[in-house]
Design a protein around this motif. Sequence first.
Motif, short mmCIF file in Angstrom:
data_model
loop_
_atom_site.label_atom_id
_atom_site.label_comp_id
_atom_site.label_asym_id
_atom_site.label_seq_id
_atom_site.Cartn_x
_atom_site.Cartn_y
_atom_site.Cartn_z
N VAL A 116 -79.79 -48.53 90.98
CA VAL A 116 -79.78 -49.91 90.43
C VAL A 116 -79.95 -49.78 88.86
N ARG A 117 -78.73 -50.37 88.24
CA ARG A 117 -78.85 -50.46 86.52
C ARG A 117 -78.42 -51.54 86.13
N GLU A 118 -78.63 -51.82 84.97
CA GLU A 118 -78.57 -52.85 84.19
C GLU A 118 -77.24 -53.24 84.25
N LEU A 119 -76.93 -54.57 84.27
CA LEU A 119 -75.30 -55.08 84.09
C LEU A 119 -74.72 -54.88 82.82
N GLU A 120 -73.60 -54.44 82.97
CA GLU A 120 -72.76 -54.07 81.90
C GLU A 120 -71.60 -55.17 81.52
N LEU A 121 -70.92 -55.20 80.30
CA LEU A 121 -69.76 -56.21 80.52
C LEU A 121 -68.76 -55.73 81.19
N LYS A 122 -68.48 -54.68 81.62
CA LYS A 122 -67.49 -53.96 82.30
C LYS A 122 -67.54 -54.50 83.78
N ASP A 123 -68.78 -54.82 84.11
CA ASP A 123 -68.89 -55.39 85.46
C ASP A 123 -68.57 -56.86 85.86
N MET A 172 -76.72 -54.36 88.66
CA MET A 172 -75.66 -53.71 89.55
C MET A 172 -76.37 -53.11 90.44
N ILE A 173 -75.71 -52.87 91.77
CA ILE A 173 -76.21 -52.12 92.60
C ILE A 173 -75.01 -51.10 92.91
N GLU A 174 -75.40 -49.82 92.89
CA GLU A 174 -74.33 -48.72 93.12
C GLU A 174 -74.98 -48.05 94.41
N TYR A 175 -73.94 -47.69 95.38
CA TYR A 175 -74.13 -46.67 96.45
C TYR A 175 -73.25 -45.78 96.41
N GLU A 176 -73.66 -44.44 96.57
CA GLU A 176 -72.78 -43.34 96.57
C GLU A 176 -71.85 -43.41 95.35
N LEU A 221 -82.31 -51.43 99.42
CA LEU A 221 -82.40 -51.91 98.23
C LEU A 221 -83.53 -53.01 98.14
N VAL A 222 -83.94 -53.68 99.08
CA VAL A 222 -85.38 -54.55 98.63
C VAL A 222 -86.37 -53.77 98.82
N ASN A 223 -86.42 -52.69 99.84
CA ASN A 223 -87.83 -51.84 99.58
C ASN A 223 -87.75 -51.07 98.22
N SER A 224 -86.89 -50.74 97.54
CA SER A 224 -86.68 -49.77 96.33
C SER A 224 -87.20 -50.94 95.22
N MET A 225 -86.49 -52.16 95.40
CA MET A 225 -86.93 -53.11 94.19
C MET A 225 -88.38 -53.54 94.43
N VAL A 226 -88.83 -53.78 95.30
CA VAL A 226 -90.23 -53.95 95.53
C VAL A 226 -91.19 -52.77 95.17
N LYS A 227 -90.72 -51.82 95.26
CA LYS A 227 -91.48 -50.73 94.92
C LYS A 227 -91.26 -50.49 93.31
N PHE A 228 -90.43 -50.55 92.80
CA PHE A 228 -89.96 -50.75 91.39
C PHE A 228 -91.00 -51.81 90.74
N LEU A 229 -90.78 -53.15 91.07
CA LEU A 229 -91.72 -54.21 90.56
C LEU A 229 -93.35 -54.14 90.90
N VAL A 230 -93.65 -53.48 91.98
CA VAL A 230 -95.00 -53.25 92.08
C VAL A 230 -95.54 -51.82 91.28
N GLY A 231 -94.67 -50.97 91.27
CA GLY A 231 -95.18 -49.80 90.51
C GLY A 231 -95.02 -49.86 88.99
N GLN A 232 -93.80 -50.46 88.39
CA GLN A 232 -93.26 -50.25 86.97
C GLN A 232 -93.92 -51.59 86.47
N LYS A 233 -93.67 -52.73 87.06
CA LYS A 233 -94.07 -54.29 86.30
C LYS A 233 -95.38 -54.73 86.88
N GLN A 234 -96.04 -54.14 87.63
CA GLN A 234 -97.46 -54.30 88.23
C GLN A 234 -97.30 -55.70 88.75
#
Length: 179
Positions: A10-17, A61-65, A114-127
């Motif tokens: 998961v990365r921040e949106l870029e104009l090319k997206d 953006m969400i990327e997979y492989e 995706l959802v599990n990873s985002m939850v982990k990010f928000l709880v861990g990195q954003k408190q």
Amino acid sequence: MLFQNGKLVVRELELKDNYFLAKWLSNSIVLEYYEGRDNPFDLEKVNKTFYNRESGVTRCMIEYEGVEIGYIQYYLLDEKSSKTYGYDGKETIYGTDQFIGEIDYWNKGIGKLLVNSMVKFLVGQKQADRVVMDPQTWNERAIKCYEKCGFQKVKLLPEHEFHEGQYRDCWLIEYKKSS
């Protein structure tokens, strides 16, 4: 890059997206679940809606492989949303919205990852104390995915979202950080 979990990035949106967003948000199969089939996006509408906006929303953006497959955004709940949802404003609560735009990637467990990873990010990195979403009540596949990720239905939101010409009921669902 915001985070990586195995093959998922998961990365921040870029104009090319913008081309990916225009492709996905003009597909009636995707639009049935996100934005509505009566609300297709062209490149101009994507640029206006997703870029050059200072709204406190982090768009990603969400990327997979290594393939761009979808979109996710997260945001700190504002005072108005907190009140609508019945929260007192004393906790750190984030909301998310997401979709997998490449339909060949549906039903493969990527949404759950995706959802599990985002939850982990928000709880861990954003408190975050809680993470919330408000899916439409008829979207049972998405709700089942979220429930598998630890979300629980907490409140019915009658006529909460305008979708395909009518106001639809939504569920407020939340993931609550364990103490």
